[in-house]
Write an enzyme that holds these catalytic residues in place. Sequence first.
Site, PDB file in Angstrom:
ATOM      1  N   HIS A  65      -4.552  -1.832   6.812  1.00  0.00           N
ATOM      2  CA  HIS A  65      -4.437  -2.035   5.611  1.00  0.00           C
ATOM      3  C   HIS A  65      -3.561  -0.436   6.017  1.00  0.00           C
ATOM      4  O   HIS A  65      -4.944   1.469   6.571  1.00  0.00           O
ATOM      5  CB  HIS A  65      -5.520  -1.903   4.934  1.00  0.00           C
ATOM      6  N   ASP A  66      -2.960  -0.080   5.318  1.00  0.00           N
ATOM      7  CA  ASP A  66      -1.720   0.999   5.022  1.00  0.00           C
ATOM      8  C   ASP A  66      -2.562   2.383   6.533  1.00  0.00           C
ATOM      9  O   ASP A  66      -2.371   3.986   6.266  1.00  0.00           O
ATOM     10  CB  ASP A  66      -3.167   1.592   3.998  1.00  0.00           C
ATOM     11  N   LYS A  94       2.723  -2.353  -1.046  1.00  0.00           N
ATOM     12  CA  LYS A  94       1.161  -2.419  -1.570  1.00  0.00           C
ATOM     13  C   LYS A  94       0.910  -0.965  -3.272  1.00  0.00           C
ATOM     14  O   LYS A  94       2.401  -0.959  -3.294  1.00  0.00           O
ATOM     15  CB  LYS A  94       0.541  -1.057  -0.539  1.00  0.00           C
TER      16      LYS A  94
END
Length: 283
Positions: free
Chosen positions: A36-37, A123
């Site tokens: 994630h990210d 995202k």
Amino acid sequence: MAIPKLQGYALPVAADIPQNKVSWPFEPERAALLIHDMQDYFVNFWGENCPMMQQVVANIARLRDFCKQNHIPVYYTAQPKEQNDEDRALLNDMWGPGLTRSPEQQKIVAALTPEEADTVLVKWRYSAFHRSPLEQMLKETGRNQLLITGVYSHIGCMTTATDAFMRDIKPFMVADALADFSREEHLMSLNYVAGRSGRVVMTHDLLPAPANKAALRALILPLLDESDEPQDDENLIDYGLDSVRMMALAARWRKVHSDIDFVMLAKNPTIDAWWALLAREVK
């Protein structure tokens, strides 16, 4: 306000894991990994050569390698380098222009560069499910468990875990493969997920065998009854390790070394002896 400059802290260890309300077993054939990210922009707030982030990246890399070896799909989230005001909407009010001011930092950190078989999701909001095909892709491949790693634990990672739960996808927050603004916010996110929407685990809980002797020790200590820690050459049974837990370890490590069984572990129940067994080259 923008994201502040961040300081490293002590990552959670096994003793910090909150009491989970659920005991879902990890099922590799039903799981997917979410990174994630982990973009340069977000990681750079810790500056260069932050030991904590180096450990987080290493733990994610270990999980990614395990997933690839076991045909577990790997997903990434990454904010686009160009976001208009309509796309960012309230994120502008909360965080300012964000990545759009630093487009050169849009890439995933080099040590975790996605491979051709991986899926990179655009995202748009805290949750990785928002305006993305993640839920559909998981269900089409028969996956209903999501291993969550990356940044930031109390924002996007925790929100994604809760969103997964609301979609009947079991989230696993990997405590030492996450990073946050502070240790307090990191632990808060783990407590929330453990009590409301998922299961909190350590990296070594998901891997069949520890990567080094330190990881083996971290795995063993929570299984002991004694408050004192054994030396590497001391008998673990004397410190409260029971046969049931030893049999569970043997079953787990047999996935890596097929000759390991309960008798082999019980014959010499020390960290030194067990690491010698586990450190052998896999044939």
